[in-house]
Design a protein around this motif. Structure first.
Motif, mmCIF file in Angstrom:
data_model
loop_
_atom_site.group_PDB
_atom_site.id
_atom_site.type_symbol
_atom_site.label_atom_id
_atom_site.label_comp_id
_atom_site.label_asym_id
_atom_site.label_seq_id
_atom_site.Cartn_x
_atom_site.Cartn_y
_atom_site.Cartn_z
ATOM 1 N N LEU A 71 0.825 -1.206 0.000
ATOM 2 C CA LEU A 71 0.000 0.000 0.000
ATOM 3 C C LEU A 71 0.861 1.259 0.000
ATOM 4 N N GLY A 72 2.046 1.171 0.575
ATOM 5 C CA GLY A 72 2.972 2.305 0.523
ATOM 6 C C GLY A 72 3.409 2.597 -0.899
ATOM 7 N N PHE A 73 3.664 1.542 -1.668
ATOM 8 C CA PHE A 73 4.043 1.734 -3.070
ATOM 9 C C PHE A 73 2.881 2.325 -3.867
ATOM 10 N N VAL A 74 1.671 1.859 -3.596
ATOM 11 C CA VAL A 74 0.499 2.422 -4.272
ATOM 12 C C VAL A 74 0.329 3.888 -3.893
ATOM 13 N N ALA A 75 0.553 4.218 -2.626
ATOM 14 C CA ALA A 75 0.415 5.601 -2.178
ATOM 15 C C ALA A 75 1.446 6.504 -2.852
ATOM 16 N N VAL A 76 2.661 6.000 -3.041
ATOM 17 C CA VAL A 76 3.680 6.797 -3.737
ATOM 18 C C VAL A 76 3.241 7.052 -5.181
ATOM 19 N N GLY A 77 2.735 6.017 -5.835
ATOM 20 C CA GLY A 77 2.252 6.189 -7.206
ATOM 21 C C GLY A 77 1.088 7.154 -7.296
ATOM 22 N N MET A 78 0.165 7.074 -6.355
ATOM 23 C CA MET A 78 -0.981 7.980 -6.360
ATOM 24 C C MET A 78 -0.558 9.407 -6.035
ATOM 25 N N THR A 79 0.546 9.568 -5.330
ATOM 26 C CA THR A 79 1.059 10.909 -5.059
ATOM 27 C C THR A 79 1.402 11.622 -6.360
ATOM 28 N N PHE A 80 1.980 10.887 -7.306
ATOM 29 C CA PHE A 80 2.305 11.491 -8.598
ATOM 30 C C PHE A 80 1.035 11.898 -9.349
ATOM 31 N N VAL A 81 -0.028 11.114 -9.210
ATOM 32 C CA VAL A 81 -1.296 11.472 -9.849
ATOM 33 C C VAL A 81 -1.835 12.763 -9.253
#
Length: 161
Positions: A71-81
């Protein structure tokens, strides 16, 4: 001086009193907003410790960290969005599910590294299509990513069966 004036004079100190109360409540609400999640986490940890003897053990904490780390990796990716200004990507969940299905299906055939590389390519392709439809075609991000969510979820379900 009329009785109305007397009434106003009596009310003025109380109004000032209430203004002070409102300011104190705003300050306290700000503190709760900043520290509330940490206080709740601490309370939950204390309750978990009393309810289960293994809750705060090293093994359990490592297991929780391992389970939730993606979920941390998903959160990092969503940060870019979010930084990019789109503020929404509804296809993330379906993309993660499809990636999990694909990597498990390809691992016996391509090996771990090959399956991971192909799965990363799938995620990149889905993100690229979303980016083109939102950035260049000027599609509504909610509609584009919701549509991609449905398409990817359908493909993942079909492939899994």
């Amino acid at each position: 001086m009329s009785s109305i004036d007397k009434g106003n004079q009596l009310m003025e100190p109380r109004a000032a009193e209430w203004r002070g109360v409102g300011e104190r409540l705003r300050r306290q609400a700000g503190a709760v907003g900043r520290f509330g999640p940490f206080v709740m986490l601490a309370l939950l940890c204390v309750a978990g410790k009393f309810l289960s003897p293994v809750f705060l053990t090293t093994g359990n904490l490592l297991n929780v960290a391992r389970t939730v780390s993606f979920l941390g990796f998903v959160a990092v990716g969503m940060t870019f969005v979010v930084i990019g200004g789109s503020l929404i990507d509804l296809s993330v969940v379906a993309t993660i599910a499809a990636a999990g299905i694909l990597v498990l299906a390809l691992q016996p055939v391509l090996g771990s590294i090959g399956a991971i590389l192909v799965t990363l390519g799938l995620g990149a392709a889905i993100g690229t299509v979303n980016g083109i439809l939102v950035g260049y075609v000027r599609g509504n991000p909610v509609m584009v990513t919701l549509g991609m969510n449905v398409v990817v979820a359908g493909l993942g379900t079909t492939f899994a069966q």
